[in-house]
Design a protein around this motif. Structure first.
Motif, mmCIF file in Angstrom:
data_model
loop_
_atom_site.group_PDB
_atom_site.id
_atom_site.type_symbol
_atom_site.label_atom_id
_atom_site.label_comp_id
_atom_site.label_asym_id
_atom_site.label_seq_id
_atom_site.Cartn_x
_atom_site.Cartn_y
_atom_site.Cartn_z
ATOM 1 N N TYR A 118 -3.658 -7.963 -0.899
ATOM 2 C CA TYR A 118 -4.384 -6.937 -0.123
ATOM 3 C C TYR A 118 -3.432 -5.833 0.308
ATOM 4 O O TYR A 118 -3.745 -4.647 0.225
ATOM 5 N N ALA A 122 -3.659 -2.084 -0.600
ATOM 6 C CA ALA A 122 -4.035 -1.210 0.523
ATOM 7 C C ALA A 122 -3.174 0.045 0.496
ATOM 8 O O ALA A 122 -3.638 1.144 0.807
ATOM 9 N N GLN A 127 -9.734 -1.012 -0.483
ATOM 10 C CA GLN A 127 -10.259 -1.748 0.658
ATOM 11 C C GLN A 127 -10.908 -3.044 0.168
ATOM 12 O O GLN A 127 -11.398 -3.100 -0.945
ATOM 13 N N HIS B 513 -13.423 5.593 4.335
ATOM 14 C CA HIS B 513 -12.938 4.328 4.869
ATOM 15 C C HIS B 513 -14.116 3.427 5.211
ATOM 16 O O HIS B 513 -14.972 3.789 6.005
ATOM 17 N N VAL B 515 -14.332 -0.427 6.148
ATOM 18 C CA VAL B 515 -13.518 -1.607 6.309
ATOM 19 C C VAL B 515 -14.419 -2.832 6.495
ATOM 20 O O VAL B 515 -15.500 -2.744 7.069
#
Lengths: 359, 836
Positions: A118, A122, A127, B513, B515
């Motif tokens: 990850y 990243a 993600q 983004h 998450v």
């Protein structure tokens, strides 16, 4: 009287030298300089002295008193130092005895490796996206360009779920994390469209898909009915196979060292075209050939390719506008290479004697 | 697939290419060379095989065989091996005879020990056998490392070149190529030769397929029709009369053997040989048997009909097994019944035998999916089905038929009927794909000029018409795997070489983004649990209902092992793993068992899914759960702690408390005493979040412990719905300022009934509504002297704080009194030191 004081001084200092304890020292003090001590006794006779001698005797006696007080302090400090030393000496230990154990826990090496993966991706903007274990054949195979009965399915022997309401084989344990590619793309497209985006205006996708996968394979040194997989998917307007290479180079060098070399071999996966298998130069022998790499100098670490146009379409992305790459690897395989683990079964043994070796 | 280089070289010149380069290039182009077998020739260092020395091991001829003067079973053999002086060898081989061509090894040669299967290498020393000196040896296959056969010497073909180094004549290198499912086109020597030619810029040569035909046309001798042209697009039949069945020539047998097939007779060998050579499987029928069958039905000539099998039909296949056919099997039949399972295996009745004189040779194409299903259904994996299930282009049928017909004329003394019967109602149209050169650039990330792209494709026998950047590409008719531009891009990449591509980092913009919060919280939890001294396990998601029933033994659970209520597998790897787990507790039991065999103290956790079927939904509910198991001494064994306390309920609860604090949920997590069949009564609690149950904690019931073969020691467990916990975890939290003024500390010891839960007392203290109360800490629970029977004393340390100033004892006293009063009123409590 002066002689008396001289004698007293000698006697007192001699006696002080015999004093070995703080108690004896206090006794000494009261014996000599206390109210009923010898010095007082001597001074009590001062009244009988002629007046002209008294100042001299007084001075001498003060002087004596100071001398004795100072000797007392010195002796006391010495004795205290001695006592402390003795007390500390009594507390000496065998420093070679083992320390008190700290009950420390450990993460499973698969979890650990997943985190490393990850973290590496990243850095490049990937993600994490998670999807379910029990899947429909539609997502696990059909939408990924595996037609029913296609021989490519033999590469991934499935475990099927009994489901009375569904056609035979419709529900299975996912054989790879790839169904998540479809789920993820469709989610992004649906969200973007809900916000008014058009087909040629979709946001890019850059995700890592971890998860447990299952295949109808016996549990052996090299294989297991269950294993973790991590996939990567990048979809956008300018994603190329060269980007795929650069991305995987970054990953391999970050996890296995800056000198690592990769070899890309054309291969076949129904959901990518072109497809490739990726080998890394052997981390033990560096490519000259050893037992780990079975003499080839290369270690197979992952499969990858450019997302097949059919898969892009099934995800909602027009393959004439968008392109993408995908790759997949086994974190257990990565951990085996990284930590020199020779038997796949260790990962499923849950034997603390194995797990606790990870620092 | 096994590819002998001696055979490959017949179709492409690669004499100058080092084997390493060949294997590397094939491998990177997708034909993975999984192994290289060296036969008699030198290999890389450490290959460990037997190398036939060029000087000492040669082709020889037996000139004379005489009896050994002193031994009945031995003979004296004179061998010419191309040098002036023949050698005399003593041999026990039963098959030795004059004129035979053999492999001869001189004294000093290194060969395998023929008397051991261990393949140890020995050097031939001069020696005497029963008083007669033997100068070297005539070799068996085992001594040459070719096989385990040691019944006699190996016989070479009569045309073997006398005196030639055996290495030159028989030495070989065999590539073992692993083919992905899309590479059906390369499942033949010619197919591999085409790839090699493209990769090394050579020209591939095809074997001759010209047939010298004579006699009446095949169409007069057989009719072919299909009821399922969609599944059987082409069926080519030729007829070869007057064949003589016998062994095939040595070179053909040798190639078949090297490729991994067993030679049978010349006709069958030719069908196999051509299949290996061109990739088109063939089947030979005994034509006379077909004619006989036709006559039974009153017809003059046989009619071949391809169709789906009918209900109840069966066929005795070549391997003499009677197979019940499925209505989805494609079969080759005549008017009298089934002759073969199409593309998979022929029937025993129409098989070519020693008496066969006329052969009907079939070369057909079959739907690869149907063929694959039949292969699976009958578990009949053959070289033919291997190829058909990967797809064989219909164009190959005629080529394969003609090549094999030619060889039958040449090698079986047969005469081919004129023409072939070619059932091909809808000839495959050439596949044409339009490729824009910028598509190549867009996908590969390297700017290749159109001419270069065209050149790469042409090397692979694609026909390319170029109009600026637009390429019109016709796919060669030995391939089925290219239909879209991306397929062509892969072909370009293969020839260009993926290693030549640059490595770049994506220039594409970053996505928004998004998450996965559940993962972030999960990872926080994992960290906390590891810090709390727990080690993570990961168990199989599959289990057996019995195993989970063992969690409920005193409910008669062990008897109830039905799969109802489970996500059950229809093809599990074992009975032990036939359903998906409903709980992680059974996994924890397995892991405790494993570890308690060799240690006393185990503290483990697992985060994973449980699977619950949902009514009316195809997919089950997958619930992420956290299970914790603690047992054994609270501290690891060492000389410091010879008598450590055993871990119990409160160790588990301590972890839960810390977990709740860690996730800012302390205020919202509560516990209620509960009964749970897996847990010991009176030592079990429901864990609640905002008053809703999200899990259980407690100590394992001794009966469950026994049912799971665990030692007699307390086991504390936690089983939580992690999804619920994560969902409730606030995204942000608020820090409290650190107090700058000293607090007032007051102790309060309360005597209450045993039955009053401590939690209620604490709630009452907090709920008394007094000012300044900042912290309530239970520091002692006491029973015994000075406490009446049935009562307990709970001692709290209360901390009072005023923001911005120093509190005094006097200010606190009235508040403290209010708390005491509340407790007296609510629980009939007495305050120690005040009321006693």
């Amino acid at each position: 009287m002066i002689e008396e004081l001289e004698r007293l001084e000698k006697e007192a200092l001699a006696a002080l030298e015999q004093v070995e304890s703080v108690q004896a020292l206090d006794q000494w003090r009261s014996d000599y300089t206390g109210r009923k001590g010898q010095l007082s006794v001597v001074l009590r006779g001062m009244g009988k002295l002629p007046a002209e001698e008294r100042p001299q005797v007084g001075a001498r006696s003060n002087e004596l008193k100071n001398v004795l007080e100072q000797a007392y302090e010195e002796r006391r400090a010495a004795l205290e130092a001695q006592a402390l030393e003795a007390a500390l000496a009594a507390e000496a230990i065998d420093v070679t005895l083992p320390g008190r154990p700290v009950a420390i826990g450990r993460m499973h090496p698969s979890s650990r490796t997943l985190r490393e993966i990850y973290a590496a991706f990243a850095d490049l903007g990937f993600q994490v996206y998670r999807a379910r274990d029990v899947e429909l054949d539609e997502y696990n195979f059909q939408l990924l360009n595996f037609p029913p009965n296609h021989p490519a399915r033999e590469m991934q022997d499935s475990l099927y779920v009994k489901s009375p309401d569904q056609p035979e084989g419709a529900v299975l344990l996912r054989t790879h994390t790839s169904p998540g590619q479809i789920h993820a793309m469709r989610e992004v497209v649906a969200r973007a469209k809900a916000q008014g985006a058009s087909d040629d205006d979709l946001p890019p996708v850059r995700i890592i898909l971890p998860g447990m996968c299952y295949r109808n394979e016996q549990i052996t040194v090299r294989s297991s009915v269950q294993f973790n997989q991590v996939e990567g998917l990048a979809v956008g307007r300018s994603i190329t196979m060269a980007d795929l290479k650069g991305t995987l180079y970054y990953f391999a060098r970050r996890l296995f060292g800056p000198e690592r070399q990769l070899r890309f071999r054309t291969s076949f996966f129904p959901f990518t075209e072109p497809s490739a298998e990726v080998d890394m130069d052997c981390i033990i022998c560096g490519g000259t050939g050893c037992r780990l790499c079975k003499g080839t100098g290369w270690l197979e670490i992952l499969g990858c390719g450019m997302v097949h146009p059919t898969v892009l379409s099934n995800g909602g992305y027009d393959p004439d506008i968008y392109s993408g790459f995908a790759f997949g690897m086994g974190p257990e395989r990565i951990a085996m290479l990284k930590y020199g683990i020779e038997d796949f079964r260790y990962f499923w043994s849950n034997d603390l004697r194995f797990l606790e070796q990870f620092g | 697939m096994r590819v002998p280089l001696s055979w490959l070289r017949e179709y492409v010149d690669i004499g100058d290419v080092p084997v390493d380069d060949l294997t590397e290039r094939l491998t990177t182009a997708g034909l993975e060379v999984g192994g290289v077998e060296y036969i008699g020739v030198p290999g890389p260092p450490g290959a460990g095989h037997l190398v036939w020395d060029r000087d000492t091991i040669r082709v020889g001829r037996i000139e004379k065989v005489e009896p050994h003067p002193n031994a009945d079973r031995l003979s004296l053999v004179t061998v010419d091996y191309g040098e002036q002086e023949p050698k005399t060898v003593v041999t026990g081989a039963p098959n030795v005879r004059e004129g035979q061509m053999v492999a001869y090894a001189r004294t000093g040669a290194r060969v395998h020990n023929g008397y051991s299967e261990a393949r140890e290498i020995v050097t031939l020393e001069p020696k005497k056998l029963r008083g007669v000196p033997s100068e070297g040896m005539v070799l068996s296959e085992r001594e040459l490392g070719l096989s385990d056969s040691h019944e006699g010497i190996m016989e070479l073909p009569v045309d073997a070149p006398l005196g030639a180094p055996l290495q030159e004549y028989l030495g070989d290198i065999v590539l073992e190529i692993e083919l992905t499912p899309n590479l059906g086109r390369a499942a033949s020597i010619v197919g591999v030769a085409r790839e090699v030619a493209a990769l090394f810029e050579r020209q591939a040569r095809l074997p001759s397929m010209e047939v010298e035909a004579a006699g009446p046309p095949a169409g007069e001798a057989v009719r072919v029709e299909s009821q399922v042209p969609g599944l059987n697009p082409r069926f080519v039949a030729s007829l070869i009369r007057d064949v003589t069945i016998g062994p095939s020539p040595a070179w053909m047998q040798r190639r078949l053997t090297l490729a991994g097939m067993r030679p049978r007779n010349n006709v069958v060998d030719i069908t196999n040989y051509v299949m290996l050579e061109l990739g088109q499987p063939l089947h030979a029928f005994d034509y006379d048997v077909l004619v006989e069958r036709a006559r039974r039905g009153g017809a003059e000539v046989p009619t071949i009909i391809t169709r789906l099998a009918r209900r109840g039909e069966s066929l005795v296949t070549l391997d003499d097994v009677e197979r019940q056919l499925d209505m989805e099997d494609i079969v080759v039949t005549d008017t009298e019944g089934v002759l073969a399972i199409a593309g998979i295996m022929g029937g025993a009745e129409s098989e070519v035998s020693g008496q066969t004189t006329s052969v009907l040779l079939e070369a057909a194409s079959w739907d690869f999916i149907t063929t694959r299903r039949s292969t699976m259904r009958h578990s009949l994996f053959s070289e033919a089905s291997y190829r058909f299930t990967r797809g064989v282009h219909p164009a190959m049928a005629l080529r394969g038929n003609q090549r094999a017909t030619r060889l039958m004329v040449e090698l079986c003394g047969g005469e081919a009927a004129r023409d072939v019967v070619d059932f091909y109602p809808e000839p495959a149209r050439p596949v044409v794909v339009e490729l824009e050169s910028r598509t190549v650039t867009r996908l590969l990330g390297v700017d290749l000029p159109p001419a270069e792209i065209a050149a790469y494709l042409e090397r692979l026998e694609f026909q390319v018409e170029r109009d600026g950047g637009r390429l019109t590409v016709t796919v060669p008719d030995h391939r089925l795997d290219v239909t879209i531009p991306a397929d062509l891009v892969e072909e370009v990449a293969r020839v260009y070489g993926l290693d030549a591509l640059p490595g770049t980092l994506m220039a594409d913009p970053l996505p928004p983004h998004q998450v996965d919060r559940t993962l972030i919280v999960e990872e926080r939890i994992r960290d906390l649990l590891v810090a709390a001294g727990l080690t993570e396990t990961i168990s199989f998601s599959m289990t057996a209902p019995e195993r989970e029933a063992a969690l409920l033994p005193h409910q008669g659970g062990a008897q109830d092992v039905s799969e109802a209520g489970y996500v059950a597998l229809s093809n599990p790897i074992s009975q032990e793993r036939r359903v998906m787990r409903r709980t992680l507790l059974a996994s924890a039991m397995e892991n405790l068992q494993t570890n308690l065999r060799h240690r006393e103290r185990v503290s483990i956790f697992e985060i994973g899914l449980s699977y619950l079927p949902r009514d009316g939904e195809p997919l089950p509910q997958e619930n992420r759960r956290l299970v914790i198991a603690l047992t054994g001494p609270s501290e690891p064994l060492s000389w410091h702690t010879p008598e450590s306390r055993a871990m119990d309920f409160f160790d588990a609860k301590g972890i839960l408390d810390e977990l709740a604090r860690h996730l800012y949920l302390s205020e919202r997590v509560t516990y209620e005493a509960t009964g749970h069949p897996t847990l010991q009564p009176g030592r079990a609690a429901t864990v609640c979040l905002d008053g809703r149950a999200i899990g259980t904690t407690g100590e394992l019931h001794p009966l469950v412990r026994r049912a799971n073969d665990l030692p007699e020691q307390r086991v504390a467990l936690i089983d939580l719905d992690l999804d619920a916990l994560i969902a409730a975890t606030p995204e942000n939290f608020k820090l409290s300022p650190v107090p700058r003024f000293p607090p007032v500390m007051q102790d309060l010891a309360v005597v209450v009934d045993e039955t009053v839960p401590a939690h209620d007392v604490e709630q009452a203290i907090r709920g008394a509504g007094v000012e300044y109360l900042d912290q309530v800490l239970l520091f002692d629970v006491y029973r015994g002297r000075s406490i009446p029977e049935g009562k307990k004393s709970l001692a709290y340390s209360l901390r009072y704080l005023a923001p911005g100033r120093t509190l005094t004892d006097e200010e606190v006293a009235p508040h403290h009194a209010v708390i005491a009063d509340t407790l007296r009123r609510q629980f009939g409590a007495s305050i120690r030191g005040l009321d006693q």
